[in-house]
Design a protein around this motif. Structure first.
Motif, mmCIF file in Angstrom:
data_model
loop_
_atom_site.group_PDB
_atom_site.id
_atom_site.type_symbol
_atom_site.label_atom_id
_atom_site.label_comp_id
_atom_site.label_asym_id
_atom_site.label_seq_id
_atom_site.Cartn_x
_atom_site.Cartn_y
_atom_site.Cartn_z
ATOM 1 N N LEU A 172 0.828 -1.207 0.000
ATOM 2 C CA LEU A 172 0.000 0.000 0.000
ATOM 3 C C LEU A 172 0.864 1.260 0.000
ATOM 4 N N ALA A 173 1.969 1.231 0.746
ATOM 5 C CA ALA A 173 2.865 2.383 0.777
ATOM 6 C C ALA A 173 3.499 2.621 -0.588
ATOM 7 N N VAL A 174 3.913 1.550 -1.249
ATOM 8 C CA VAL A 174 4.492 1.678 -2.590
ATOM 9 C C VAL A 174 3.455 2.220 -3.568
ATOM 10 N N ALA A 175 2.237 1.688 -3.506
ATOM 11 C CA ALA A 175 1.176 2.144 -4.409
ATOM 12 C C ALA A 175 0.848 3.608 -4.176
ATOM 13 N N ALA A 176 0.731 4.014 -2.914
ATOM 14 C CA ALA A 176 0.423 5.408 -2.608
ATOM 15 C C ALA A 176 1.546 6.334 -3.062
ATOM 16 N N THR A 177 2.784 5.883 -2.889
ATOM 17 C CA THR A 177 3.928 6.686 -3.344
ATOM 18 C C THR A 177 3.908 6.859 -4.851
ATOM 19 N N ARG A 178 3.635 5.780 -5.556
ATOM 20 C CA ARG A 178 3.592 5.842 -7.014
ATOM 21 C C ARG A 178 2.485 6.781 -7.508
ATOM 22 N N LEU A 179 1.308 6.681 -6.881
ATOM 23 C CA LEU A 179 0.201 7.546 -7.280
ATOM 24 C C LEU A 179 0.529 9.011 -7.017
ATOM 25 N N ALA A 180 1.081 9.304 -5.842
ATOM 26 C CA ALA A 180 1.438 10.682 -5.512
ATOM 27 C C ALA A 180 2.532 11.205 -6.442
ATOM 28 N N GLU A 181 3.510 10.358 -6.720
ATOM 29 C CA GLU A 181 4.623 10.738 -7.591
ATOM 30 C C GLU A 181 4.129 11.023 -9.009
ATOM 31 N N SER A 182 3.279 10.158 -9.531
ATOM 32 C CA SER A 182 2.753 10.348 -10.883
ATOM 33 C C SER A 182 1.946 11.642 -10.987
ATOM 34 N N ARG A 183 1.167 11.917 -9.957
ATOM 35 C CA ARG A 183 0.363 13.143 -9.969
ATOM 36 C C ARG A 183 1.253 14.380 -9.940
ATOM 37 N N MET A 184 2.311 14.338 -9.134
ATOM 38 C CA MET A 184 3.219 15.486 -9.068
ATOM 39 C C MET A 184 3.915 15.721 -10.402
ATOM 40 N N VAL A 185 4.318 14.636 -11.060
ATOM 41 C CA VAL A 185 4.985 14.780 -12.353
ATOM 42 C C VAL A 185 4.030 15.363 -13.387
ATOM 43 N N ARG A 186 2.769 14.892 -13.384
ATOM 44 C CA ARG A 186 1.779 15.447 -14.317
ATOM 45 C C ARG A 186 1.567 16.938 -14.089
ATOM 46 N N ASN A 187 1.745 17.380 -12.839
ATOM 47 C CA ASN A 187 1.594 18.797 -12.509
ATOM 48 C C ASN A 187 2.915 19.556 -12.583
ATOM 49 N N SER A 188 3.917 18.923 -13.214
ATOM 50 C CA SER A 188 5.247 19.517 -13.383
ATOM 51 C C SER A 188 5.900 19.862 -12.049
ATOM 52 N N GLN A 189 5.660 19.045 -11.057
ATOM 53 C CA GLN A 189 6.286 19.198 -9.749
ATOM 54 C C GLN A 189 7.344 18.117 -9.564
ATOM 55 N N SER A 190 8.329 18.402 -8.748
ATOM 56 C CA SER A 190 9.377 17.419 -8.466
ATOM 57 C C SER A 190 8.954 16.566 -7.276
ATOM 58 N N ALA A 191 9.003 15.262 -7.444
ATOM 59 C CA ALA A 191 8.515 14.353 -6.406
ATOM 60 C C ALA A 191 9.512 14.074 -5.279
ATOM 61 N N PRO A 192 10.813 13.888 -5.550
ATOM 62 C CA PRO A 192 11.718 13.445 -4.476
ATOM 63 C C PRO A 192 11.722 14.296 -3.210
ATOM 64 N N PRO A 193 11.770 15.640 -3.291
ATOM 65 C CA PRO A 193 11.816 16.398 -2.031
ATOM 66 C C PRO A 193 10.623 16.125 -1.116
ATOM 67 N N LEU A 194 9.417 16.128 -1.675
ATOM 68 C CA LEU A 194 8.224 15.919 -0.860
ATOM 69 C C LEU A 194 8.125 14.482 -0.351
ATOM 70 N N LEU A 195 8.507 13.524 -1.182
ATOM 71 C CA LEU A 195 8.394 12.135 -0.769
ATOM 72 C C LEU A 195 9.482 11.749 0.241
ATOM 73 N N LEU A 196 10.653 12.339 0.128
ATOM 74 C CA LEU A 196 11.674 12.127 1.159
ATOM 75 C C LEU A 196 11.221 12.742 2.481
ATOM 76 N N PHE A 197 10.547 13.872 2.405
ATOM 77 C CA PHE A 197 9.982 14.488 3.605
ATOM 78 C C PHE A 197 8.900 13.580 4.205
ATOM 79 N N ALA A 198 8.085 12.968 3.341
ATOM 80 C CA ALA A 198 7.047 12.048 3.814
ATOM 81 C C ALA A 198 7.681 10.835 4.496
ATOM 82 N N GLU A 199 8.789 10.337 3.944
ATOM 83 C CA GLU A 199 9.490 9.211 4.565
ATOM 84 C C GLU A 199 10.005 9.595 5.944
#
Length: 242
Positions: A77-104
């Motif tokens: 579930l964590a992997v799936a949620a990360t992938r969904l959040a990451e894909s959405r950020m990329v579609r919105n031209s946002q960078s995923a690593p900073p926010l997802l590392l913060f989430a970790e």
């Protein structure tokens, strides 16, 4: 572009390469050992190792079995949620690593708080102990997902079996390799050796830290992840201004 690789937004962080990968591997080794010691044999990073521990618990003392059974679906579930959040950020031209590392890092903060609240953990089957374990699994699930997508150029940073196998194969092949093959081998070794060293040192320091500070020792990987998140965000913000 492979199915697992997100599109390049042109805003990749300058902070990358072996140093970045070795720090993330250090975090994974550290958290895996602390989780294993404090949560009665629960693997949080090398989550499939729990299959072995489930067998051990079934054959002997079943204490802690529930947490190990819940680890894999929680991880998925964590992997799936990360992938969904990451894909959405990329579609919105946002960078995923900073926010997802913060989430970790946030998940590790919650793991530490829950674990301290449950201490001393004499029974791994209490709701608080199980919840603490699942929070650590969520944190490592986020990192595992990133190592396959936005941070795939760093290679695996949570499971070292594949890295170790590839390192040995490359060292055997290197003397007889062509110049082109040697360049590729050196590139892989430059990436995988620091990650392996980082994981090993994280595991050693995690055990030492837990023996001295109990779960307060988790402050170290939290600080490292926060620093990586901030530095990555800063580097990408600077790249946009150029």
């Amino acid at each position: 572009m492979t199915p697992a690789q997100l599109p390049d937004t042109g805003r990749r962080a300058a902070l990358s390469g072996p140093a970045f990968g070795s720090i993330l591997a250090f975090v994974a080794g550290y958290v895996d050992v602390v989780g294993f010691i404090s949560l009665f044999g629960l693997f949080t990073a090398h989550v499939t190792g729990n299959f072995v521990m489930i067998g051990v618990d079934i054959a002997g003392d079943s204490t802690g079995l529930l947490a190990k059974l819940l680890a894999l679906p929680t991880f998925a579930l964590a992997v799936a949620a990360t992938r969904l959040a990451e894909s959405r950020m990329v579609r919105n031209s946002q960078s995923a690593p900073p926010l997802l590392l913060f989430a970790e890092a946030t998940a590790l903060v919650l793991f530490m708080i829950a674990g301290l609240h449950a201490s001393p953990m004499s029974d791994p089957d209490t709701p608080m102990a199980i919840g603490a374990g699942m929070l650590a699994v969520v944190a490592m699930g986020i990192q595992n997902a990133l190592s396959r997508t936005s941070l795939s150029d760093l290679g695996p940073t949570t499971i070292m079996t594949g890295n170790t196998t590839q390192i040995v194969i490359d060292l055997v092949d290197l003397p007889c390799a062509s110049e082109v093959e040697r360049k590729a081998i050196r590139g892989r070794l430059k990436k995988m050796l620091p990650a392996l060293a980082g994981f090993a040192s994280g595991a050693a320091l995690g055990a030492l830290g837990y023996s001295m500070l109990s779960l307060w020792c988790v402050v170290l990987p939290i600080v490292l992840l926060m620093a990586l998140s901030l530095l990555t965000w800063r580097d990408e913000a600077n790249s946009l201004q150029k």
